[in-house]
Write an enzyme that holds these catalytic residues in place. Sequence first.
Site, mmCIF file in Angstrom:
data_model
loop_
_atom_site.group_PDB
_atom_site.id
_atom_site.type_symbol
_atom_site.label_atom_id
_atom_site.label_comp_id
_atom_site.label_asym_id
_atom_site.label_seq_id
_atom_site.Cartn_x
_atom_site.Cartn_y
_atom_site.Cartn_z
ATOM 1 N N ASN A 1 -4.936 -1.357 -4.870
ATOM 2 C CA ASN A 1 -3.440 -2.045 -5.078
ATOM 3 C C ASN A 1 -3.450 -3.534 -4.873
ATOM 4 O O ASN A 1 -4.801 -4.121 -4.385
ATOM 5 C CB ASN A 1 -2.544 -1.347 -4.313
ATOM 6 N N ASP B 1 -2.635 6.647 -2.461
ATOM 7 C CA ASP B 1 -2.375 8.048 -2.158
ATOM 8 C C ASP B 1 -3.338 8.936 -2.975
ATOM 9 O O ASP B 1 -3.410 10.310 -2.567
ATOM 10 C CB ASP B 1 -0.743 8.229 -2.837
ATOM 11 N N PHE C 1 4.829 1.605 7.932
ATOM 12 C CA PHE C 1 5.283 0.891 6.879
ATOM 13 C C PHE C 1 5.809 1.396 5.654
ATOM 14 O O PHE C 1 5.021 2.352 5.356
ATOM 15 C CB PHE C 1 4.527 -0.564 6.563
ATOM 16 N N LYS D 1 10.718 9.312 5.255
ATOM 17 C CA LYS D 1 9.429 9.106 5.855
ATOM 18 C C LYS D 1 9.361 8.986 7.271
ATOM 19 O O LYS D 1 8.323 9.472 8.013
ATOM 20 C CB LYS D 1 8.793 7.718 5.358
ATOM 21 N N LYS E 1 6.828 12.165 9.023
ATOM 22 C CA LYS E 1 5.772 11.635 9.295
ATOM 23 C C LYS E 1 5.691 11.558 11.012
ATOM 24 O O LYS E 1 5.009 11.062 11.570
ATOM 25 C CB LYS E 1 5.277 10.463 8.825
#
Length: 400
Positions: free
Chosen positions: A209, A278, A323, A337, A341
Amino acid sequence: MDLKDKTIVLCVTGGIAAYKAADLVSRLKKQQAEVFVIMTKSACEFITPMTLEVLSGNRVVTDMFSRDFPWEVEHISLAARADVFVIAPCTANVLGKAAHGIADDMVTTTLLATRAPLVIAPAMNTNMYENPVVQQNMRILANRGAHFVEPASGRLACGAVGRGKLADPADICEAILDAAAVRDLAGLRVLVTAGPTQEALDPVRFLSNHSTGKMGYAIAEAARRRGAEVTLVTGPTALPVPVGVRAVPVVSAREMYDAVLAALPEQDFVIKAAAVGDYRPAEAAPDKLKKKNADMTLTLVRNPDILKAVGERKRPGQIVCGFSMETRDLLENSAAKLESKNCDFMIANNLKTAGAGFGTDTNVVTVLRRGAVPEQLPIQSKATLADGILDRLLAAWDAR
């Protein structure tokens, strides 16, 4: 961190490197510092006081007995105002005076009167610098707490080649930032992840990325400056590792997963700023894949979710900050998230927002915290944001 609301007293002593004081003053002003300059008589032979007055925005002091200013005991006034006291360049002469308490001009008199942290950047001929007397004087001052910015090596103005060149003004500025920092994270261990991950497609190509690692590196540097013991697990970037930070270089998501979980038990803060892939190719080809007339089908498999694994394993009291980069539904996706998480904080930003995203020196984020209203922050430098994030994590740590 910047130097906003900080007063820097810069002393310039006589040597050819005095001209670099202009660059240093300019850098300090860009860091929003208030800068006052004191020059020795010899320094005025190499660079004019007017140059540094224009750059600093303040009158330059050169004479202990000048009557051309409103009355005050000026060396006491500047000594008291200083948040950091800097001598750059520092000659062997002034170094010796400072080590032995001699006060016969504005520089040395003000130095004796200040209690501010002292940063010294020596610059002189190589033989002078290596002289045992000069080295002893440096040890005396270092033992009293002075921060030295070691000179560089190269060709000197005298024609000699060796150590003695004034350090780069950027390095001196970093030392000033360090001296000005509040060590409120001393004793804490901070794990930061940064940069992209790369997943091999074949020996030539990989999937990745656009992350440059700037945000994570800024956090690591800010945490180290504030006294923390910092471990930086970093994917491939072009950034230099901040001085004093322990770096663990990785390439793939699985390597980052292993490195983070290995370091996790010892950490107090875990800040996951990396842009982790991912997915990865189900198999990496052993040789370069060749072009074919037909389209290629690539099979991808899920990478381990590092942040989720950290949330599942975090110990009581450990602070975990993730983040979340999105392109739509920022708050909804980031809040999900935060919960799924098991994070304490989630720093959310939208790639489509001007000033945010990959490769920029600024960021625009919303801070999500369990049980709190989302806090939207204005656009700011990543360095400033790094301190803001650490401030919020420290407050949560203190409130445990």
